[in-house]
Design a protein around this motif. Structure first.
Motif, PDB file in Angstrom:
ATOM      1  N   TYR A   1       0.785  -1.047   0.133  1.00 22.67           N
ATOM      2  CA  TYR A   1      -0.100   0.064   0.069  1.00 22.67           C
ATOM      3  C   TYR A   1       0.716   1.074   0.169  1.00 22.67           C
ATOM      4  CZ  TYR A   1       0.734  -0.881   5.167  1.00 22.67           C
ATOM      5  OH  TYR A   1       1.240  -0.913   6.318  1.00 22.67           O
ATOM      6  N   VAL A   2       0.042   2.319  -0.075  1.00 19.99           N
ATOM      7  CA  VAL A   2       1.040   3.852  -0.272  1.00 19.99           C
ATOM      8  C   VAL A   2       0.525   4.480   1.266  1.00 19.99           C
ATOM      9  CG1 VAL A   2       1.188   5.714  -1.333  1.00 19.99           C
ATOM     10  CG2 VAL A   2       1.165   3.764  -2.410  1.00 19.99           C
ATOM     11  N   LEU A   3       1.461   4.811   1.889  1.00 25.22           N
ATOM     12  CA  LEU A   3       1.136   5.641   3.146  1.00 25.22           C
ATOM     13  C   LEU A   3       1.283   7.138   2.577  1.00 25.22           C
ATOM     14  CD1 LEU A   3       3.697   4.065   5.788  1.00 25.22           C
ATOM     15  CD2 LEU A   3       1.377   3.952   5.478  1.00 25.22           C
ATOM     16  N   PRO A   4       0.353   8.038   3.007  1.00 29.08           N
ATOM     17  CA  PRO A   4       0.280   9.373   2.645  1.00 29.08           C
ATOM     18  C   PRO A   4       1.680  10.158   3.236  1.00 29.08           C
ATOM     19  CG  PRO A   4      -1.422   9.056   4.688  1.00 29.08           C
ATOM     20  CD  PRO A   4      -0.656   7.609   3.992  1.00 29.08           C
ATOM     21  N   PRO A   5       1.908  11.232   2.507  1.00 32.64           N
ATOM     22  CA  PRO A   5       2.985  12.125   3.302  1.00 32.64           C
ATOM     23  C   PRO A   5       2.894  12.345   4.666  1.00 32.64           C
ATOM     24  CG  PRO A   5       2.189  12.958   1.010  1.00 32.64           C
ATOM     25  CD  PRO A   5       1.339  12.025   1.527  1.00 32.64           C
ATOM     26  N   GLN A   6       4.089  12.370   5.469  1.00 32.55           N
ATOM     27  CA  GLN A   6       4.072  12.658   6.856  1.00 32.55           C
ATOM     28  C   GLN A   6       4.850  13.974   7.025  1.00 32.55           C
ATOM     29  OE1 GLN A   6       2.545  10.494   8.880  1.00 32.55           O
ATOM     30  NE2 GLN A   6       1.485   9.604   7.040  1.00 32.55           N
TER      31      GLN A   6
END
Ligand SMILES: [Cu+2]
Length: 473
Positions: free
Chosen positions: A118-123
């Motif tokens: 999956y892709v984690l959103p920017p942090q």
């Protein structure tokens, strides 16, 4: 046919758990993952001739520090080589419930012998953490008892870097067993084994107050005196990133002859950096501290608890040109207190309050304590409590027990408002330590919709009902 996100989830689950997730877009996941976590069984040698059989990330415990860039999304691949389903939780990251890695939030599991992508959103920048969120109950090989933990360091775009060396320090205890004060004196044998050998114990045990004990401990995967020392030079400024990756133990650490300038808690800069002699970290907490190396010698950076240090909770700090046995002296300093770092401002206006009264009771038909919030032990069928997105809610905690509790909110940060009657402002955290019979107020204005888990980060307490699910709408 156009696939919706929901279709993709179902499809993924039907095809062995591999999933592509980013607003339904398949392109996002073409190419190599930025981060791969491989969950597998391993033997971790914490001291010469002393190996621990456990489950780890990428071959070690701790797993490698995962360096992410501020403001960039991250393509994650998780490969589970074990025969048990796993949950991988991104502690302190703001991510959708689906990828937060908990059963309670209906996150996607990592199937046994399967994969999840999956892709984690920017942090935001800061020191975070990734760990197993599997329920352990009485299987003390699972969840946070295991070696499944790694630092996640979301690096700032511009790093002023006012230090000479950056060091990552993570603590963990090993070889957990069930115990109580009486048995602690007598034996290291696991309770179940003791019961087999002395059946009369079972009856006696129903009324006992059970705890988790550990035979060994480590810093950065090695017991004190094993592994490489931290090599430093006189006059250096070191930035320590410290993580308590325990399952159940809140800890205090010192480095004799040195003081810590605490600059961030849980990866978030504190409004007022302060010098301390002792770092206190509840389970899951992180501290960033700058240390001026001005006391040449060979020192132990370790637990203030002699027993825990003897079991391995320490690491040698060696100045260049210095040799000899590592020195320890008990710190004389002041008590750790969140209010040391407070901005000293007035708290903000709130929309709602939420009482959170913590107590315990003996469970029905089993020998363990159950934990209650406002008189209720969590059950999977409980309806989530609604929180309004963007609205500031003040959680008022009252601890009616004689245990300390590291309390953690998922998928958000909160601001401390008051601890044991003392005002604290400007501290943004994701876990804080509520002291025995203590009180605290924290403000939360959740930004992410969906299910949001709150729980005690003591695995033994969490597994005994100390949790609550919120739904942000
Ligand atoms: Cu607890």
């Amino acid at each position: 046919m156009t696939l919706t996100r929901r279709d993709l989830f179902s499809l993924a689950l039907a095809t062995g758990g591999e999933i592509l997730l980013r607003r339904g877009s398949l392109e996002a996941l073409s190419g190599r993952p930025d981060v791969t976590l491989r969950i597998a069984r391993a033997q971790i040698e914490i001291a010469s001739g002393h190996s621990i059989a456990t489950t780890v990330y990428n071959g070690g415990a701790p797993g490698p520090v995962l360096h992410l860039r501020e403001g960039r999304s991250v393509h994650v691949e998780i490969v589970n080589e074990t025969d048990r389903e796993e949950y991988v939780h991104w502690h302190g990251l703001i991510v959708p419930a689906r990828v937060d890695g908990t059963q309670e939030e209906n996150s996607l599991p990592v199937p046994a012998h399967g994969r999840l992508t999956y892709v984690l959103p920017p942090q935001r920048t800061g020191v975070r953490y990734v760990h197993s969120h599997a329920m352990a109950r009485q299987d003390l090989n699972r969840g946070t008892y295991s070696g499944q933990f790694s630092f996640v360091y979301v690096e700032p775009r511009n790093n002023p870097g006012r230090y000479d060396q950056e060091l990552f320090i993570s603590t963990h205890e090993w070889e957990p067993y069930l115990t109580n004060d009486e048995l602690e004196e007598q034996s290291f044998e696991p309770i179940d084994q003791q019961v087999r050998e002395q059946p009369a114990l079972a009856e006696e045990m129903k009324h006992e107050h059970w705890e988790i004990g550990y035979k060994s401990a480590s810093i950065n995967g090695k017991a004190l005196g094993h592994g490489e020392p931290l090599r430093v030079k006189e006059g250096q400024r070191l930035l320590f990133h410290v993580l308590n990756a325990s399952a159940t133990e809140n800890i205090r650490l010192s480095l004799p002859g040195h003081r810590f300038l605490v600059v961030a808690l849980d990866g978030n800069a504190v409004p007022r950096p302060a010098l301390v002699d002792i770092l206190e970290l509840g389970v899951g907490e992180r501290v960033d501290a700058v240390v001026e190396m001005q006391t040449p010698g060979v020192w132990i950076f370790g637990s203030n608890d002699d027993v825990l240090r003897d079991r391995g909770m320490g690491i040698v700090v060696e100045y260049a040109g210095k040799i000899g046995p590592a020195n320890w002296t008990d710190p004389a300093g002041q008590d750790w207190d969140y209010s040391l770092f407070s901005a000293g401002l007035a708290p903000e206006k709130i929309h709602a309050t939420m009482p959170m009264v913590i107590s315990s009771a003996m469970g029905n038909g089993n020998r363990f304590e159950q934990w209650l919030i406002n008189g209720r032990t969590h059950s999977g069928i409980d309806k989530p409590t609604t929180l309004k997105r963007g609205e500031r809610c003040r959680f008022a905690f009252q601890n009616k027990s004689d245990d300390a509790h590291p309390l953690h909110f998922h998928r958000t940060t909160f601001e401390m408002v008051r601890i044991d009657g003392r005002p604290v402002t400007g501290l943004r955290k994701d876990v804080f330590l509520l002291k025995p019979f203590g009180s605290a107020e924290v403000d939360l204005a959740p930004t992410e919709p969906g299910l949001m888990l709150f729980h005690c980060h003591n695995q033994f307490h969490m597994d005994s009902g100390f949790k609550r699910v919120f739904n942000v709408v």
